[in-house]
Design a protein around this motif. Structure first.
Motif, PDB file in Angstrom:
ATOM      1  N   VAL A   1     141.278  42.380  21.237  1.00 38.65           N
ATOM      2  CA  VAL A   1     140.664  41.326  22.501  1.00 38.65           C
ATOM      3  C   VAL A   1     141.404  41.590  24.137  1.00 38.65           C
ATOM      4  N   GLY A   2     140.575  42.360  24.592  1.00 37.40           N
ATOM      5  CA  GLY A   2     141.065  42.560  26.114  1.00 37.40           C
ATOM      6  C   GLY A   2     139.800  41.357  27.109  1.00 37.40           C
TER       7      GLY A   2
ATOM      8  N   GLU B   1     138.218  32.649  31.202  1.00 36.37           N
ATOM      9  CA  GLU B   1     138.998  33.795  31.787  1.00 36.37           C
ATOM     10  C   GLU B   1     137.646  34.314  30.431  1.00 36.37           C
ATOM     11  N   GLN B   2     137.202  35.478  31.016  1.00 34.55           N
ATOM     12  CA  GLN B   2     136.289  36.529  30.558  1.00 34.55           C
ATOM     13  C   GLN B   2     136.925  37.412  29.753  1.00 34.55           C
ATOM     14  N   VAL B   3     136.709  37.150  28.558  1.00 35.64           N
ATOM     15  CA  VAL B   3     137.302  38.214  27.858  1.00 35.64           C
ATOM     16  C   VAL B   3     136.269  39.094  27.299  1.00 35.64           C
ATOM     17  N   VAL B   4     136.993  40.455  26.622  1.00 34.38           N
ATOM     18  CA  VAL B   4     136.032  41.160  25.607  1.00 34.38           C
ATOM     19  C   VAL B   4     136.543  41.440  24.524  1.00 34.38           C
TER      20      VAL B   4
ATOM     21  N   GLU C   1     140.147  48.904  28.613  1.00 33.45           N
ATOM     22  CA  GLU C   1     141.144  48.500  27.738  1.00 33.45           C
ATOM     23  C   GLU C   1     140.857  48.890  26.497  1.00 33.45           C
ATOM     24  N   VAL C   2     139.507  47.914  25.270  1.00 34.97           N
ATOM     25  CA  VAL C   2     140.184  47.928  24.429  1.00 34.97           C
ATOM     26  C   VAL C   2     139.575  49.257  23.449  1.00 34.97           C
TER      27      VAL C   2
ATOM     28  N   THR D   1     144.958  42.521  18.745  1.00 31.22           N
ATOM     29  CA  THR D   1     145.608  42.912  20.294  1.00 31.22           C
ATOM     30  C   THR D   1     145.284  41.803  21.008  1.00 31.22           C
ATOM     31  N   GLY D   2     146.008  40.739  21.619  1.00 27.84           N
ATOM     32  CA  GLY D   2     145.807  39.470  22.750  1.00 27.84           C
ATOM     33  C   GLY D   2     145.154  38.652  22.050  1.00 27.84           C
TER      34      GLY D   2
END
Length: 331
Positions: free
Chosen positions: A272-273, A263-266, A278-279, A80-81
């Motif tokens: 990837v969220g 952007e900060q992503v996890v 979200e994850v 994802t993402g």
């Protein structure tokens, strides 16, 4: 390609302070699993630097004797993402995804899969492959496109010749070569560069872009900094020219670049969220849709995130257990 670690670390990938100069990132070894595990050399992500532009994952593998390692046998798994970029130097891989795309990954040909809001795929070595050698790359999709529909692109870039250099630009623009591939992520660059023995080449680049150079098949020098085979050189924004110098043999590097994502992503496992919850939800949906865990009544009537798959394929991979602690995003 999936992240095969049984307990993958959960991490926040954000724009880190640029280095003062060229920074060398050393790889860590990650087995893909099985009795004859094929091992990859991973240089992104890591604590020292998690992103180069939007590029968030780099696995380098081979040349591997498939008879000894078993090659690549990565069964159906989710994303994802993000988008995956497959680029080979030798061998063949069969790609199949839940967007209805079946393709053969071959040397010098780009296979780009955009996961968008969700997709599953598998990657299996072609039975005729004796030696497997390549890179698997991911980049994070920005907020504007990360919930878009999934997609697949195949592209064969034409080689560009300059004194001491042959380049294949598979994403973005370099040396007058412009890839037509739509990435849904602005200002990305990806290219394979072959340097003639002893050559020093000067590449004009954008000053607002950060770059990374993978020393693919042997040592190389990047802006005067020695970079060992399989290591990744990070060059911060601010330069308008990259200087690459080969040793006594012909040298191949992979060049990546991008404007800092902003952007900060996890990223955890293959998701990837933007935050922990979200994850966690991506994992729950995947486990339920593929039958690893019970379906939730709340999902009734919702369109599937991860799609259908043709029958007769290897069993899909279950998601590993989540970490015990909650992720707290950092600024």
């Amino acid at each position: 390609m999936t992240n095969p670690e049984p307990r993958p670390a959960e991490g926040v990938l954000g724009d880190q302070p640029p280095a003062a100069g060229t920074e060398v990132l050393e790889p860590r070894l990650v087995p893909l699993g099985g009795l004859r595990a094929m091992t990859v050399h991973r240089t992104l992500p890591q604590r020292q630097r998690s992103l180069v532009g939007a590029w968030c994952f780099l696995d380098h593998y081979g040349p591997d004797d498939v008879a000894a390692t078993g090659g690549m046998q990565v069964a159906r798994h989710p994303h994802t993402g993000l988008a995956t970029v497959s680029w080979l130097f030798s061998g063949r891989i069969e790609h199949l995804d839940s967007g209805g795309n079946a393709a053969t990954v071959q040397p010098g040909e780009l296979n780009l899969m955009i996961a968008g809001r969700g997709i599953t795929h598998q990657e299996l070595s072609d039975r005729g492959t004796s030696t497997l050698h390549g890179v698997q790359l991911w980049y994070a999709l920005p907020e504007a496109t990360r919930f878009s529909e999934n997609g697949f692109v195949h592209h064969v870039p034409e080689p560009v010749h300059r004194p001491g250099l042959t380049a294949r630009v598979f994403i973005g623009a370099l040396l007058g070569s412009v890839s037509p591939v739509e990435t849904r992520t602005p200002d990305l660059l990806g290219a394979e560069l072959l340097l003639e023995a002893g050559a020093t080449v000067r590449l004009p680049v954008r000053a607002d872009v950060e770059h990374a150079v993978l020393a693919e098949d042997r040592d190389v020098t990047v802006d005067g900094t020695p970079v060992a085979h399989r290591s990744l050189a990070y060059v911060p924004p601010g330069t308008q020219e990259l200087v690459l110098t080969a040793g006594e043999e012909r040298t191949r590097v992979v060049l990546l670049g991008g404007v800092p994502l902003g952007e900060q992503v996890v990223m955890w496992w293959n998701f990837v969220g933007r935050d922990h919850d979200e994850v966690v939800e991506y994992r729950r949906r995947y486990q339920a849709e593929l039958g690893f865990e019970p379906a939730d009544p709340r999902d009734a009537g919702k369109p599937a995130l991860f799609g259908d798959f043709p029958p007769g394929q290897p069993a899909p991979l279950p998601a590993p257990p989540l970490p015990g602690s909650r992720l707290v995003p950092r600024g």
